[in-house]
Design a protein around this motif. Structure first.
Motif, short mmCIF file in Angstrom:
data_model
loop_
_atom_site.label_atom_id
_atom_site.label_comp_id
_atom_site.label_asym_id
_atom_site.label_seq_id
_atom_site.Cartn_x
_atom_site.Cartn_y
_atom_site.Cartn_z
N THR A 273 0.85 -1.21 0.00
CA THR A 273 0.00 0.00 0.00
C THR A 273 0.88 1.26 0.00
OG1 THR A 273 0.01 0.12 2.40
CG2 THR A 273 -1.74 -1.21 1.38
N ARG A 274 0.23 2.39 -0.25
CA ARG A 274 0.96 3.66 -0.20
C ARG A 274 1.50 3.91 1.21
NH1 ARG A 274 1.35 8.36 -3.41
NH2 ARG A 274 1.96 10.10 -2.11
N GLU A 275 0.71 3.50 2.21
CA GLU A 275 1.16 3.68 3.60
C GLU A 275 2.43 2.85 3.85
OE1 GLU A 275 -2.18 3.05 2.82
OE2 GLU A 275 -2.45 5.22 2.97
N ASP A 276 2.44 1.60 3.35
CA ASP A 276 3.65 0.76 3.51
C ASP A 276 4.86 1.49 2.93
OD1 ASP A 276 2.21 -1.42 4.50
OD2 ASP A 276 1.98 -2.35 2.52
N LYS A 277 4.66 2.08 1.76
CA LYS A 277 5.79 2.73 1.06
C LYS A 277 6.27 3.95 1.84
CE LYS A 277 4.25 1.25 -3.53
NZ LYS A 277 3.70 1.64 -4.82
N GLU A 278 5.30 4.75 2.30
CA GLU A 278 5.68 5.97 3.04
C GLU A 278 6.46 5.60 4.29
OE1 GLU A 278 2.07 8.18 3.62
OE2 GLU A 278 2.07 8.89 1.55
N GLU A 279 6.02 4.56 4.97
CA GLU A 279 6.69 4.11 6.20
C GLU A 279 8.10 3.59 5.87
OE1 GLU A 279 5.26 4.82 8.97
OE2 GLU A 279 7.01 3.98 10.01
N PHE A 280 8.19 2.81 4.80
CA PHE A 280 9.47 2.21 4.36
C PHE A 280 10.51 3.30 4.09
CE2 PHE A 280 11.91 0.40 0.66
CZ PHE A 280 12.48 -0.69 1.30
N LEU A 281 10.06 4.38 3.46
CA LEU A 281 11.01 5.44 3.09
C LEU A 281 11.56 6.17 4.32
CD1 LEU A 281 9.33 6.98 -0.12
CD2 LEU A 281 11.20 5.32 0.02
N LYS A 282 10.92 5.96 5.47
CA LYS A 282 11.43 6.63 6.68
C LYS A 282 12.68 5.96 7.24
CE LYS A 282 6.96 8.34 8.22
NZ LYS A 282 5.79 8.02 9.01
N HIS A 283 12.93 4.70 6.84
CA HIS A 283 14.08 4.03 7.46
C HIS A 283 14.97 3.26 6.48
CE1 HIS A 283 11.88 0.27 7.10
NE2 HIS A 283 10.83 0.90 7.55
N ASP A 284 14.56 3.13 5.21
CA ASP A 284 15.36 2.36 4.26
C ASP A 284 16.24 3.29 3.42
OD1 ASP A 284 15.52 -0.53 2.97
OD2 ASP A 284 15.62 0.93 1.32
N ALA A 285 17.30 2.70 2.80
CA ALA A 285 18.18 3.50 1.94
C ALA A 285 17.40 4.20 0.83
CB ALA A 285 19.26 2.62 1.32
N TYR A 286 16.27 3.61 0.41
CA TYR A 286 15.47 4.25 -0.64
C TYR A 286 14.84 5.57 -0.18
CZ TYR A 286 16.10 0.81 -4.25
OH TYR A 286 16.66 0.04 -5.24
N GLY A 287 14.84 5.79 1.13
CA GLY A 287 14.30 7.05 1.64
C GLY A 287 15.39 8.04 2.01
N GLN A 288 16.64 7.67 1.71
CA GLN A 288 17.76 8.52 2.14
C GLN A 288 18.10 9.59 1.13
OE1 GLN A 288 21.09 6.02 3.14
NE2 GLN A 288 20.23 5.46 5.12
N CYS A 289 18.76 10.62 1.65
CA CYS A 289 19.30 11.69 0.81
C CYS A 289 20.33 11.07 -0.14
CB CYS A 289 19.96 12.72 1.73
SG CYS A 289 20.81 14.01 0.81
N VAL A 290 20.20 11.34 -1.43
CA VAL A 290 21.12 10.72 -2.40
C VAL A 290 22.57 11.18 -2.20
CG1 VAL A 290 19.49 10.27 -4.27
CG2 VAL A 290 20.59 12.52 -4.11
N PHE A 291 22.71 12.30 -1.49
CA PHE A 291 24.06 12.82 -1.26
C PHE A 291 24.67 12.25 0.02
CE2 PHE A 291 21.61 16.00 -3.65
CZ PHE A 291 22.35 16.00 -4.82
N ASN A 292 23.92 11.37 0.67
CA ASN A 292 24.37 10.92 1.98
C ASN A 292 24.01 9.45 2.25
OD1 ASN A 292 25.51 11.14 4.45
ND2 ASN A 292 23.88 12.36 5.38
N THR A 293 24.15 8.61 1.21
CA THR A 293 23.92 7.17 1.43
C THR A 293 25.30 6.53 1.69
OG1 THR A 293 24.24 6.49 -0.86
CG2 THR A 293 22.01 7.17 -0.25
N ASP A 294 25.30 5.21 1.86
CA ASP A 294 26.60 4.54 2.05
C ASP A 294 27.18 4.05 0.71
OD1 ASP A 294 24.80 2.55 1.54
OD2 ASP A 294 25.35 1.28 3.24
N MET A 295 26.77 4.72 -0.38
CA MET A 295 27.28 4.37 -1.72
C MET A 295 28.81 4.46 -1.70
SD MET A 295 26.60 6.81 -4.98
CE MET A 295 27.26 6.53 -6.61
N ASP A 296 29.48 3.34 -2.03
CA ASP A 296 30.95 3.36 -2.00
C ASP A 296 31.54 3.10 -3.40
OD1 ASP A 296 30.63 0.66 -2.46
OD2 ASP A 296 31.29 0.02 -0.48
N ILE A 297 30.76 3.45 -4.44
CA ILE A 297 31.22 3.22 -5.82
C ILE A 297 31.33 4.57 -6.55
CG2 ILE A 297 30.30 0.88 -5.96
CD1 ILE A 297 27.86 2.06 -7.43
#
Ligand SMILES: NC(=O)c1ccc[n+]([C@@H]2O[C@H](COP(=O)([O-])OP(=O)(O)OC[C@H]3O[C@@H](n4cnc5c(N)ncnc54)[C@H](O)[C@@H]3O)[C@@H](O)[C@H]2O)c1
Length: 432
Positions: A268-292
């Motif tokens: 559901t949309r609610e599942d997605k909104e909640e997920f984005l609060k704690h998963d890398a997909y909800g993170q600032c693109v300038f501040n993930t743990d991207m190491d490539i």
């Protein structure tokens, strides 16, 4: 032609596309067993192929212990599992359709090659681009000798920002530490493979490369940006805001929402909104743990003097895989996205040349157009068509690859990464 029986290891995005070939051509391919550590994937496979529970396995050891008989196993696990799982399968005599990259280091690559040889197994690596009408007709022109030998190959890979962010900034290939592959290996082992395959009368010998992560860095974050977009004061000013980019645009849902661990159509949309609060997909693109890296260039010299250059950039407005091949008596220029290219042939008797447009859009096979296997400009479909013929001992297309053919393209990637990190030219013979 005999019907090929096929088991799947890792029924994720890639494998399920390949397996769909069995639905289009049930007379050619049958899925007989599926192994996956995720029960949702097993349930999906069960539905897709009407499998009974005895044909579903939670782990590879159980599949092997059962002695399941089949002509080939599709290994569609993630990059970091390819080595261990492929070695087990080969040890037990299974032929493989193995996703690229084969593995992230030279010793494992050569071990897989050698194990396949020792056990007499076939290993076809999913260099799906080779099988597309675009690249396979280019290969035929080069092999015909019509425009002479290749002097120089210029390749570009522009990774569209929707794809780049969803796979390499917030997605499952963002961390080399975790997935084993850097960006070049994960995204462009296709391109280094194309260089070697198109020019396979010789072999690559020297590689140099530069690259870095320059845009998706903390320094480029808008002022005051927070780690997660949900509470970021800059959301309205940021094109990458997860709620706009992931939720509204929803570019690649099967990547973005996989971590919710529910069938896609039940999320559901609610599942997605909640997920984005704690998963890398909800993170600032300038501040993930991207190491490539987010951009890299690679220079290659072949034994016969041919040069190759590859420029890879992540985060562009449009996807673009461009190629310009210069041969002794002609050139080939085009974007695969256009499904056509220019063949330029020099007139050997006069000073001049003529251009011909090779348009492949009309030639598409109905299977190539079927959405379930149509990925990679038809490559996902054509590799399966070839696989069935290859395993039947029939004539295959120019694209069909055995593991030996995949080694050079991988060596270029390993060499480029060593060059980039160590700031030196790498002689590929050092990996022997
Ligand atoms: N050929 C191409 O152009 C291309 C394109 C994209 C991805 N890939 C490659 O394809 C591979 C698969 O990518 P994907 O996006 O389909 O991944 P995915 O995460 O969708 O699928 C992997 C599946 O493997 C399962 N799995 C993981 N470990 C397992 C194990 N030990 N035993 C059994 N199952 C296991 C997971 O549960 C999952 O269902 C990767 O190596 C990726 O780099 C290739």
């Amino acid at each position: 032609m005999k019907k090929i029986t096929c088991a799947v290891l890792g029924y994720g995005d890639r494998s399920s596309r390949y397996a769909n070939y069995a639905k289009l051509h049930p007379d050619e391919l049958e899925i007989v067993a599926v192994t996956d550590v995720n029960h949702l994937k097993l349930n999906q496979a069960k539905k897709d192929f009407a499998l009974d529970d005895r044909s579903l396995y939670k782990d590879l050891d159980a599949f092997i212990a059962d002695g399941v008989k089949c002509d080939v196993v599709i290994n569609g696990t993630m990059d970091q599992y390819h080595y261990e799982t492929s070695m087990k399968l080969l040890e037990n005599g299974y032929n493989l359709l193995l996703e690229k990259p084969v593995t992230a280091n030279v010793s494992e690559l050569l071990e897989i090659r050698d194990k396949a040889k020792e056990k007499g197994c076939k290993v076809v690596v999913c260099h799906v681009l080779r099988y597309t009408p675009f690249y396979s007709t280019i290969k035929q022109i080069i092999d015909s000798g019509k425009i002479g030998k290749i002097m120089d190959m210029q390749l570009n890979e522009h990774v569209w920002y929707g794809h780049f962010v969803n796979s390499y900034v917030r997605g499952k290939w963002r961390s080399e530490k975790e997935c084993g592959s850097g960006l070049l290996l994960a995204k462009c082992c296709h391109d280094t493979d194309l260089m070697c395959w198109l020019n396979n009368t010789t072999r690559p010998v020297k590689v140099s490369s530069f690259g870095s992560k320059s845009f998706f860095t903390k320094d480029n974050a808008p002022e005051g940006a927070t780690k997660y977009c949900c509470d970021c004061p800059q959301r309205d000013n940021c094109m990458f805001d997860a709620y706009k980019f992931e939720l509204e645009k929803d570019f690649i849902p099967f990547y973005t929402w996989a971590g919710i661990n529910k069938p896609l159509d039940e999320i559901t949309r609610e599942d997605k909104e909640e997920f984005l609060k704690h998963d890398a997909y909800g993170q600032c693109v300038f501040n993930t743990d991207m190491d490539i890296v987010d951009k890299q260039c690679v220079n290659v010299e072949f034994e016969n003097g041919t040069l190759g250059t590859l420029s890879m950039v992540g985060g562009t407005s449009k996807a673009g895989r461009h190629l310009h091949i210069i041969c002794e008596y002609g050139e080939i220029v085009g974007y695969i996205e256009d499904n056509k290219y220019t063949l330029r042939v020099f007139d050997k008797r006069e000073v001049g040349y003529h251009d011909e447009t090779i348009d492949l859009s009309a030639a598409a096979d109905s299977g190539e157009k079927d959405n379930s296997v149509a990925g990679h400009y038809g490559g996902d479909y054509y590799i399966m068509r070839d696989l069935v013929r290859f395993l039947n001992g029939e004539k295959t297309s120019v694209a069909t690859t055995v593991i030996e053919d995949s080694v050079n393209g991988h060596l270029i990637c390993y060499g480029a990464e060593d060059s980039r990190r160590e700031n030196r030219t790498v002689f590929l013979d050092e990996y022997k």
